[in-house]
Enzyme design. Structure first.
Site, PDB file in Angstrom:
ATOM      1  N   TRP A  57       0.854  -1.197   0.000  1.00 20.02           N
ATOM      2  CA  TRP A  57       0.000   0.000   0.000  1.00 20.02           C
ATOM      3  C   TRP A  57       0.885   1.241   0.000  1.00 20.02           C
ATOM      4  O   TRP A  57       1.988   1.227   0.550  1.00 20.02           O
ATOM      5  CB  TRP A  57      -0.913   0.012   1.238  1.00 20.02           C
ATOM      6  CG  TRP A  57      -1.733  -1.232   1.383  1.00 20.02           C
ATOM      7  CD1 TRP A  57      -1.611  -2.184   2.353  1.00 20.02           C
ATOM      8  CD2 TRP A  57      -2.789  -1.680   0.519  1.00 20.02           C
ATOM      9  NE1 TRP A  57      -2.521  -3.195   2.148  1.00 20.02           N
ATOM     10  CE2 TRP A  57      -3.257  -2.914   1.029  1.00 20.02           C
ATOM     11  CE3 TRP A  57      -3.391  -1.175  -0.637  1.00 20.02           C
ATOM     12  CZ2 TRP A  57      -4.287  -3.639   0.436  1.00 20.02           C
ATOM     13  CZ3 TRP A  57      -4.418  -1.887  -1.229  1.00 20.02           C
ATOM     14  CH2 TRP A  57      -4.859  -3.107  -0.706  1.00 20.02           C
ATOM     15  N   TRP A  92      -6.736  -0.553   2.987  1.00 22.35           N
ATOM     16  CA  TRP A  92      -8.182  -0.619   3.277  1.00 22.35           C
ATOM     17  C   TRP A  92      -8.497  -0.296   4.737  1.00 22.35           C
ATOM     18  O   TRP A  92      -9.574   0.204   5.063  1.00 22.35           O
ATOM     19  CB  TRP A  92      -8.746  -1.989   2.894  1.00 22.35           C
ATOM     20  CG  TRP A  92      -8.082  -3.144   3.590  1.00 22.35           C
ATOM     21  CD1 TRP A  92      -6.924  -3.757   3.232  1.00 22.35           C
ATOM     22  CD2 TRP A  92      -8.526  -3.805   4.788  1.00 22.35           C
ATOM     23  NE1 TRP A  92      -6.620  -4.759   4.121  1.00 22.35           N
ATOM     24  CE2 TRP A  92      -7.574  -4.817   5.088  1.00 22.35           C
ATOM     25  CE3 TRP A  92      -9.624  -3.646   5.621  1.00 22.35           C
ATOM     26  CZ2 TRP A  92      -7.698  -5.662   6.192  1.00 22.35           C
ATOM     27  CZ3 TRP A  92      -9.748  -4.486   6.730  1.00 22.35           C
ATOM     28  CH2 TRP A  92      -8.784  -5.474   7.011  1.00 22.35           C
TER      29      TRP A  92
END
Ligand code: FAD
Length: 450
Positions: A289, A345
């Site tokens: 990420w 997320w």
């Protein structure tokens, strides 16, 4: 001796089997404990504190009308309950079963004093398992197993009167918990009506809309869904009562299946209690990420509804103004954060946790992991939603005009993508990243990771 009724996310008097069972044993002491330690970072979020205040206020009034009271205490839940047992001489605690990991930990430490009852799901979710005894990974199989066990049975009416103890233990004042005034004021958005009566009225009113639900539920501009999620989360209405309220409505199947999602997510997070923190799919645990100052400022733009994608911004602003967001738009905004911005997320999950009035451990975690493609189900990271196409397909024009006032003058033909049509007002930001570029970046990151 009096009996404790431990209330959690079941702030109601009707269809409350724990209350009925407690009242059969003796005078009842209804108790709500605010525990900001046990749940750790999943302590009740900002928007929900506003809801909780109003819900407890109503419940206390309803209890008083039945000759009872609501006792409020704050502290680690198991120790606080043990203290109230010692103070009152009570030896039994009756409660409805909940499946969040911190509740189950507290239940375990209450030992034999605790008597648990079912009532917050269509079925006790941890009892519905696959042939090999595990939790279902996929909703379709869960539903196939659940459907033959439905309907969920008849709701139990609220008692007319509750037996009161001779002496009431001390209670905090609700005002001292400092939930109000809240900023933002979540009341202004939708004019939420909180509490059991409001939940029942909404369920009965929704009866007339059930038949159109399947067709309308994906259209953000319509009020095609029940908006019962905060009431269901706080247990102001039981799923059994909701089922009963729409009993004879035609074409209720789609709504029934959506309602069953709550049971599914509870069953999954019971089997995998760390599902809100840990990827279900092992290969996604090390996904790269983005991080650092650019990712942080992108996250802020998403949170504030300044991405330059009208449908995303409308959703994020609806969330901030009302504490609620339409399901289709939750999917679009979540996918945008994870795939267009390549942001973890969990950042989005936490933001939703703090701003959603219906924030729910299982529902939030399972839906975020499903969208992110990190879950134990079959959904893949490489399935990337196209926000502009979604916006057009689900006719979000008037939804955008409502929540993004800078775009209020734009017609449907250009509102989904004002940049593309050269119609972007000066006070509205350009797209943070083009759709095609974002898609390619996400797919490349995924390839590199594999
Ligand atoms: P309706 O369509 O009227 O459905 C009735 C009820 O069924 C809902 O109130 C809810 O309890 C249940 N339900 C419906 N869809 C789902 C679903 N996909 N998953 C689980 N339960 C469902 N829902 C929450 O209650 N809390 C959350 O924290 C939450 N976080 C979400 C995060 C993301 C990224 C996504 C995509 C969805 C999330 N949902 C969450 C699910 C869903 O968006 C909401 O339950 C729904 O929008 C609530 O509106 P409603 O009551 O009008 O739903």
């Amino acid at each position: 001796a009096p009996v404790l009724l431990w209330l959690r996310q079941d702030l109601r008097l009707h269809d409350q089997p724990a209350l009925i069972a407690a009242a059969e044993q003796g005078p009842v002491i209804p108790l709500y404990v605010l525990d900001d330690e046990g749940p750790g970072e999943w302590r009740i979020g900002g928007a929900q504190r506003w809801w909780l205040h109003h819900s407890l206020f109503r419940l206390a009034q309803d209890l008083e009308a039945k000759g009872s009271r609501l006792i409020l205490r704050r502290g680690p839940v198991a120790a606080t309950i043990a203290a109230v047992l010692a103070e009152t001489g009570a030896t039994q605690v009756h409660a409805l079963r909940h499946f969040e990991p911190w509740w189950r930990a507290a239940e375990a430490s209450l030992g034999d004093a605790l008597h648990l009852h079912d009532g917050n799901h269509l079925i006790r979710p941890d009892t519905l398992t696959t042939g090999s005894g595990g939790a279902y990974r996929i909703f379709a199989s869960f539903w196939k197993a659940l459907e033959p066990k439905l309907p969920p049975g008849d709701p139990v009416p609220a008692p007319d009167h509750l037996p009161a103890p001779k002496h009431w233990p001390a209670s905090d004042s609700l005002a001292s918990w400092g939930f109000l005034p809240s900023k933002p004021d979540w009341a202004t958005g939708f004019g939420w009506q909180v509490g059991e009566d409001a939940a029942l009225a909404k369920a009965h009113a929704f009866r007339a809309k059930v038949a159109a639900y399947e067709e309308q539920r994906n259209l953000p501009a319509e009020e095609g869904t029940s908006q019962l999620s905060p009431h269901l989360h706080f247990g102001e209405i039981s799923p059994r009562t909701l089922w009963d309220a729409i009993r004879n409505a035609p074409d209720a199947l789609k709504f029934h299946t959506e309602l069953a999602w709550r049971d599914f997510t509870a069953s999954l997070t019971t089997a995998l209690p760390r599902y809100a923190e840990e990827e279900g799919r092992a290969s996604m645990k090390t996904f790269p990420w983005r991080s650092g100052p650019h990712a942080a400022s992108d996250l802020r733009a998403w949170q504030r509804g300044r991405t330059g994608y009208p449908i995303v911004d409308a959703g994020m602003r609806q969330l901030w103004k009302t504490g609620w967001m339409h399901n289709r738009v939750r999917m679009i905004t979540a996918s945008f954060l994870v795939k267009h911005l390549l942001i973890d997320w969990r950042e989005g999950e936490r933001w939703f946790w703090d701003t959603l009035i219906d924030a729910d451990y299982g529902n939030n975690a399972v839906n975020w992991q499903w969208i992110a493609g990190t879950g134990i189900d079959a959904n893949m990271f490489t399935r990337i939603m196209a926000p502009l196409t979604q916006s057009e397909k689900f006719g979000a024009g008037s939804y955008i005009r409502r929540w993004v006032p800078e775009l209020a003058e734009l017609p449907d033909a250009v509102i989904h993508d004002p940049d593309e049509h050269g119609r972007r007002p000066a006070n509205y930001p350009p797209k943070m990243i083009g759709h095609r570029e974002a898609r390619e970046r996400a797919l490349a990151a995924n390839r590199a990771h594999r």
